[in-house]
Design an enzyme around this catalytic site. Sequence first.
Site, PDB file in Angstrom:
ATOM      1  N   CYS A   1      53.899 -75.568   1.147  1.00 41.55           N
ATOM      2  CA  CYS A   1      53.836 -76.172  -0.049  1.00 41.55           C
ATOM      3  C   CYS A   1      54.159 -77.422  -0.021  1.00 41.55           C
ATOM      4  CB  CYS A   1      54.802 -75.301  -1.025  1.00 41.55           C
ATOM      5  SG  CYS A   1      54.785 -75.737  -2.497  1.00 41.55           S
TER       6      CYS A   1
ATOM      7  N   CYS B   1      55.574 -79.026  -3.287  1.00 38.85           N
ATOM      8  CA  CYS B   1      57.149 -78.572  -3.361  1.00 38.85           C
ATOM      9  C   CYS B   1      57.700 -79.582  -2.271  1.00 38.85           C
ATOM     10  CB  CYS B   1      57.389 -77.300  -2.738  1.00 38.85           C
ATOM     11  SG  CYS B   1      56.624 -75.946  -3.707  1.00 38.85           S
ATOM     12  N   ASP B   2      57.390 -79.699  -1.104  1.00 37.76           N
ATOM     13  CA  ASP B   2      58.337 -80.202   0.021  1.00 37.76           C
ATOM     14  C   ASP B   2      57.622 -81.727   0.473  1.00 37.76           C
ATOM     15  OD1 ASP B   2      59.865 -77.967  -0.341  1.00 37.76           O
ATOM     16  OD2 ASP B   2      58.703 -77.114   1.381  1.00 37.76           O
TER      17      ASP B   2
END
Lengths: 224, 326
Positions: free
Chosen positions: B152, B155-156
């Site tokens: 992701c 996300c990261d």
Amino acid sequence: MEKLLKEQDVQYIKELFDRDLVDPVELVLFLESEGSDKVTDANSQYLLATEEIAREVSEISDKISLTIYKDDKEKEKEYGVKEISALFIQGKNTDKNVVFYGIPSGHEFSSLLEDIVNVSQGATRLSPASKETARNIKVPVEILVFITPTCPHCPRAVKTAHQLAMENKLIKAAMIEANEFPELSKKYNVYSVPKIVINEKVQFEGALPEDMFINKVLSVVDGS
Amino acid sequence: MNEFLTVPMVKEQEEMTSDILLDMVILGAGPGGLTAGIYAGRSGLNVVILEKLFPGGQIAVSSRIDNYPGFPDGVSGTELVRGMEKQAVKFGARIVMEEAMRIGKEGTLFVVETVGHKKYKTKTIIISTGADPVKLPVPEEEKFRGRGISYCATCDAAFFKEKDVAIVGGGDTAITDALHLTRFANKVIIVHRRSELRAVKALQEEVFANPKIAFQWDSIPSHVVGDEKVDGLEIKNVKTKEKKVLKVNGIFAAIGTIPNSKIVRGVVELDERGFIKTNHNRETSVPGIFAVGDVRDTPLRQVITAAGDGAIAEFSAENYIKSMER
């Protein structure tokens, strides 16, 4: 500051609150004044926005009040505040044990709203088995949930941790916005979110289903 | 700082009573399922969308979508899916946060049982369970997942500020992720098993013009190097068989998807890779069950094709309901 919530969203949240809120909920927000060494170029925007979000949400319903403590070392100690900002959700099933460190924005805004409803109702949405397990825990548990606001599966972890805390006051559960606290993220080796740390011992990544999450908590409890 | 605030549109699960007969149950609130929900709601059908994790599916983690009509400047996956969600709810679809576990039959009707043992009785089912990213094919995947291996980028990405990262893949998703990663990382190395990208031309032009991006062609990942966290990615050149280690702290993978078709295994016909077989009406091998989006045997897996599938499947389902009542 410009309003962060759109009028349409305010209407929706109002409907939700009118329908679901029962007892009063107090949002307790810890901030620092400008000029304090805890306010930096990196986090001053976050602090302003967090204050604004808390204010706007509290204005939607009479059942929600907002208390802000700025630079209040005594109160910080009383609540066990670790970082600034800290936003506690206080009500009949919480006691300074459900907290958001950093801004509850992005996907985490939904966690904030759900927490408010759960605290106001004095009830969680955990399964009966999970509630039972949570209530039977007899030792202090501290759950840290690192998130980023752009992570869509993170609220599942935050909501589970916060609800466990609502079921048992020995459990403290904190959301931590990983971008806002790079030092903490570094300390706990956060490379992927959600990252969950329980009692500094057990660490795992990913939005586990409720029963598996609780098993991780139990693995710490049983070991102590 | 991200200033968007996600206001949940989902209804309370307590509200739902499972003994009423529904017209349609949709499994999965991605673009295909939500579109079917919009159409069903507007047709006055009694429709429930079951979602196990979060509305949006894979597009919820897409930083930018440039090929969905009506958004000349691109749109984030989150924003696009929020709109679809609101639209479905506005027209009467109910989104319930529950995971479906089993599909059973009761006469001409279906029963969808959830993980929480709730039962939904329905005339039709639309399967829009989507697909999940394929795991990085290295022996150390499990050890380093969450310690440098990520699926992701939205996300990261922020955890790799000023660091070097690799992204494995050469399609639209890989390239979009690579471009997103350049906003944080010092250097982004694209590792691709072919000598050219599969991604669309517009994305290729953008990626070739980006000075932070480098390429390792004809290469596949073989090992992840590191102690507690990722320190490097060993890659193997498929032509020369040569191996080398890229010094990176993050490895993002976008190398295709596997269909989430477990719930219908043994219920409807699947192809050899596990995708649900459908005809042009999006009907499966079982009358009354339809499939849309990434989980079906489609030649193109995009937001717009999933949405188009959702509209067709809903139309077919309505016809099916009419034929039942005749």
